[in-house]
Design an enzyme around this catalytic site. Structure first.
Site, short mmCIF file in Angstrom:
data_model
loop_
_atom_site.label_atom_id
_atom_site.label_comp_id
_atom_site.label_asym_id
_atom_site.label_seq_id
_atom_site.Cartn_x
_atom_site.Cartn_y
_atom_site.Cartn_z
N LYS A 135 0.85 -1.21 0.00
CA LYS A 135 0.00 0.00 0.00
C LYS A 135 0.88 1.25 0.00
CE LYS A 135 -3.69 -2.57 2.20
NZ LYS A 135 -4.32 -3.04 3.44
N GLN B 78 -4.53 -2.07 9.80
CA GLN B 78 -4.33 -3.38 9.17
C GLN B 78 -4.78 -4.50 10.11
OE1 GLN B 78 -3.17 -3.89 5.90
NE2 GLN B 78 -3.84 -5.97 6.33
N ASP C 294 -11.11 2.29 4.42
CA ASP C 294 -11.29 0.83 4.34
C ASP C 294 -12.78 0.46 4.54
OD1 ASP C 294 -9.19 -0.77 3.66
OD2 ASP C 294 -8.45 -1.07 5.70
#
Ligand code: NAD
Length: 285
Positions: free
Chosen positions: A52, A96, A119
């Site tokens: 990313k 994450q 996200d």
């Protein structure tokens, strides 16, 4: 029949190119900024975060990665998230997963500002998706819908089967397909007979994490097969959840693994970050 390939890799490249061009066109004003928070040493998570970060750099985005120790306390992690919430250089924040068990995943996801939740895992974003209210949509499900639309796969009235009911993939994909007027069935580990459903499906989205869970005999001729699974086999190779070779002889359209859904996930993360940036800066997205 030999299925046509739904090429997520090339579509993701096209989308990244478009975002890069837009980001380059903004001149000297600040760049879009994405923050990634990685807690602990999970090797797969470290690879995802690194990729990313790399994509941010390629697109001319500002990347801010926080690598935090596995024993970080609740208050310390909340403080990092709050700092990023208030950081004017940051448009998107991702935490994450997985995070260590002593931390409450939903408490941490809820702490991410709803305006920076690129996200789409803050429970409020998930609720908005359920309610059909505008908000950030999780990247993998959004990438799946984008592939289907790019290849003009008819969704209205389609009989769609989703194998897997996770918060990450299965449930949001079901919501999005229903939003586009597909008729959905969600199958999972307690479903008695998977093929009873898959054999009737125009579209099958497979997100189980089980290699070869979908075989050619379970597919209706001409069906669209979206393989989300990423499995590392004993020989070190990567495979999806579908018996790709045999399924390609029956299906009308199919995503390969790798090169299907995977690349779309990061492309959608970058697009969500760009959208967040454009909204905050008041520029056309
Ligand atoms: P998960 O483990 O949270 O969920 C798996 C789902 O599959 C569950 O709902 C379970 O009920 C169902 N399932 C498992 N075994 C089954 C069986 N034998 N029969 C019927 N149903 C079964 O996983 P997830 O996070 O949704 O991920 C699924 C797969 O997709 C994994 O391989 C993961 O690596 C991959 N994935 C890929 C991307 C991407 O970007 N391509 C993104 C997220 C997840």
């Amino acid at each position: 029949m030999t299925a046509q390939i739904l090429n997520g890799k090339s579509l993701a490249k096209k989308i990244r190119g478009e975002i890069k061009q837009k980001a380059a066109g903004i001149g000297n004003v600040r760049k879009p900024g994405l923050a990634a928070v990685l807690v602990g040493e999970d090797p797969a998570s470290a690879i995802y975060v690194k990729s990313k970060e790399k994509t941010c750099k390629k697109l001319g985005f500002h990347a801010d990665t926080r690598r935090l120790p596995a024993d970080i306390s609740r208050d310390e992690l909340l403080a990092v998230i709050n700092e990023l919430n208030n950081d004017s250089k940051i448009d998107g924040i991702l935490l994450q997963m997985p995070i260590p068990e002593h931390l409450d995943k939903f408490e941490m996801l809820s702490a991410i500002s709803i305006d920076k939740d690129v996200d789409g895992f803050n429970p409020i974003s998930q609720g908005r998706l359920f309610l059909d209210i505008d908000g950030f949509i999780p990247c993998t499900p959004r990438g799946i819908i984008r592939i289907l639309k790019e290849y003009e796969i008819p969704l209205k009235g389609a009989n769609a089967v989703i194998l897997g009911r996770s918060l990450l993939v299965g449930k949001p994909v079901a919501m999005l397909l229903m939003r586009d007027h597909a008729t959905i069935s969600i199958l999972h580990s307690r479903t008695r007979d998977l093929s009873e459903y898959t054999k009737r499906a125009d579209i099958v989205v497979v997100a189980a994490g089980v290699p070869n869970i979908i075989t050619a005999d379970m597919i209706k001729p001409g069906a669209v097969i979206i393989d989300v699974g990423i499995n590392r086999l004993d020989d070190g190779s990567i495979a999806g959840d579908v018996d790709f070779k045999a399924a390609s002889e029956i299906a009308g359209w199919i995503t390969p693994v790798p090169g299907g859904v995977g690349p779309m996930t990061i492309a959608m993360l970058m697009e969500n970050t760009w959208l967040s940036y454009a909204k905050r800066e008041g520029i056309q997205s």
